[in-house]
Design a protein around this motif. Structure first.
Motif, PDB file in Angstrom:
ATOM      1  N   ARG A 120       0.813  -1.216   0.000  1.00 16.14           N
ATOM      2  CA  ARG A 120       0.000   0.000   0.000  1.00 16.14           C
ATOM      3  C   ARG A 120       0.846   1.265   0.000  1.00 16.14           C
TER       4      ARG A 120
ATOM      5  N   THR B 121       6.375   2.673   9.083  1.00 14.39           N
ATOM      6  CA  THR B 121       4.956   2.332   9.189  1.00 14.39           C
ATOM      7  C   THR B 121       4.784   0.827   9.384  1.00 14.39           C
TER       8      THR B 121
ATOM      9  N   SER C 189     -10.745  -1.121   1.771  1.00 10.97           N
ATOM     10  CA  SER C 189      -9.977   0.118   1.903  1.00 10.97           C
ATOM     11  C   SER C 189      -8.980   0.337   0.776  1.00 10.97           C
TER      12      SER C 189
ATOM     13  N   SER D  82      -5.257   2.087   1.230  1.00  9.08           N
ATOM     14  CA  SER D  82      -5.156   2.991   2.379  1.00  9.08           C
ATOM     15  C   SER D  82      -4.273   2.377   3.463  1.00  9.08           C
ATOM     16  N   VAL D  83      -3.243   3.103   3.846  1.00 10.60           N
ATOM     17  CA  VAL D  83      -2.348   2.625   4.904  1.00 10.60           C
ATOM     18  C   VAL D  83      -3.029   2.722   6.258  1.00 10.60           C
ATOM     19  N   GLY D  84      -3.772   3.802   6.482  1.00  9.69           N
ATOM     20  CA  GLY D  84      -4.474   3.968   7.757  1.00  9.69           C
ATOM     21  C   GLY D  84      -5.460   2.854   8.018  1.00  9.69           C
ATOM     22  N   ALA D  85      -6.190   2.460   6.967  1.00  9.90           N
ATOM     23  CA  ALA D  85      -7.147   1.362   7.120  1.00  9.90           C
ATOM     24  C   ALA D  85      -6.430   0.049   7.412  1.00  9.90           C
TER      25      ALA D  85
ATOM     26  N   SER E 261      -3.785  -2.945  -4.276  1.00 14.90           N
ATOM     27  CA  SER E 261      -4.765  -3.679  -3.480  1.00 14.90           C
ATOM     28  C   SER E 261      -4.937  -5.128  -3.929  1.00 14.90           C
TER      29      SER E 261
END
Length: 369
Positions: free
Chosen positions: A184, A190, A244, A247-250, A326
């Motif tokens: 992602r 991260t 998602s 999306s890294v946050g997801a 994805s």
């Protein structure tokens, strides 16, 4: 090899016999049984030391293990070591029986007219009565199921199917989390944060589930209902990963949810096993449940995730040897979510079949009223 290692103690447990109960002041019995168990523990430590030595040797001299013959030797040594440990465990009850027979304070089972067959028949009659009249059912943990009988109960296989996808989803995410975040576009920092997050969530899931399970049982709800919740959380996390996109946050949020669910699974395996099959043969029955974790790891982490990732290798990656986007884990998330849904359904059936074990007790006086 892991499945074989689990099968050996499971098979050996079917031949084990428990010692007849002895008086509380029978110190000789306790000493004999304790010594046998100590020797069994030493065998476990010895096998662990052997495994550690092999691991160190592979690092120091990796060329020693390049041949197929070396792999066969190591595998044979592990199997022989597991059999050796199981043999030591089987000695403990035999030693206890021998000490009890030579103890002058011991009362023979024949004198008390104790018959294992009669006990088994009584257990079966109690189970039938429990189905016919839940008010007279035994409480959770009161039924002592021998491993040979446990293997023939539908509750074991429902529990097995319920654990498998939940544990598989957790292990698949833990083992591939770095690649999931990297696909992602997440930086190395991260990836490290995601690993820390899933570890913390795993710990919190174990702690929280233990307390919640006690509250649920006090209210007369089957503990297996929490397995439904764990599998549902795993499915929700997989769908969040899938929906998602990149999306890294997801991905971080999904890692936290699946880590929490995975921690719940490990808290529920021993407690539900004790509720369903009792505590007399707890060690053997608990071992019968654990291969579901191995199967989940093999199916979802070892086979499914690498296969899907390899199928999309080179997509979105300039070097051509990785995967970005994805699609790298898309099918993995969907299939794992479907597996968790099946596991939740199996756990729901198990909770419905065993709800009588958690029903509040009904006193004889209350029944008369």
């Amino acid at each position: 090899l892991a499945l074989l290692a689990f099968a050996l103690p499971a098979g050996a447990s079917l031949k084990m016999k428990d010692a007849a109960p002895a008086p509380d002041d029978s110190d000789a019995d306790d000493a004999a049984a304790g010594g046998a168990l100590d020797r069994g523990a030493l065998r476990v430590v010895g096998l662990a030391g052997l495994a550690l030595a092999v691991a160190v040797a592979r690092i120091v001299a990796p060329t020693m293990f390049d041949s197929t013959a070396a792999d066969v030797i190591v595998a044979s040594a592990v199997v022989a070591g597991v059999a050796w440990v199981v043999g030591g465990a089987a000695v403990a009850p035999k030693v206890a029986i021998g000490a009890a027979e030579h103890n002058p304070l011991h009362v023979a089972a024949d004198d008390l007219h104790v018959d294992d067959d009669d006990d088994d028949d009584a257990d079966e009659q109690d189970a039938a009565a429990a189905i016919a009249s839940p008010a007279k059912a035994k409480r959770a943990g009161d039924v002592d199921s021998h491993p040979s009988k446990t293997l023939r109960t539908p509750e074991l296989w429902l529990f097995f199917l319920a654990i498998l996808p939940g544990a598989g989803a957790g292990l698949m995410t833990i083992n591939n989390l770095g690649q999931i975040v990297s696909a992602r576009g997440g930086a190395k920092a991260t990836q490290e944060a995601a690993t820390t997050l899933i570890s913390i969530a795993n710990c919190l899931g174990r702690l929280a589930c233990g307390r919640v399970a006690d509250v649920v049982v006090e209210r007369g709800v089957s503990r297996a209902s929490l397995v439904v919740a764990a599998d549902a959380c795993g499915a929700a996390a997989m769908l969040l990963f899938y929906a998602s996109g990149a999306s890294v946050g997801a991905a971080l949020a999904g890692a936290a949810v699946v880590g929490f669910a995975y921690g719940m699974v490990w808290t529920l395996i021993p407690t539900v096993a004790a509720d369903l099959f009792g505590r007399r043969y707890f060690g053997s029955n608990y071992a019968l449940c654990l291969p579901s974790v191995v199967a989940g790891s093999v199916l979802f982490s070892t086979i499914l995730a690498p296969t899907v990732y390899a199928a999309h290798s080179g997509e979105g990656d300039d070097d051509g040897d990785g995967c970005s986007g994805s699609a790298c884990f898309g099918e993995t998330f969907l299939l794992t979510a479907a597996g968790c849904c099946v596991g939740a359904l199996s756990a729901a059936v198990l909770a419905a079949r065993t709800r009588y074990l958690y029903a509040p007790r009904v006193d004889a006086g209350a029944e008369g009223v």
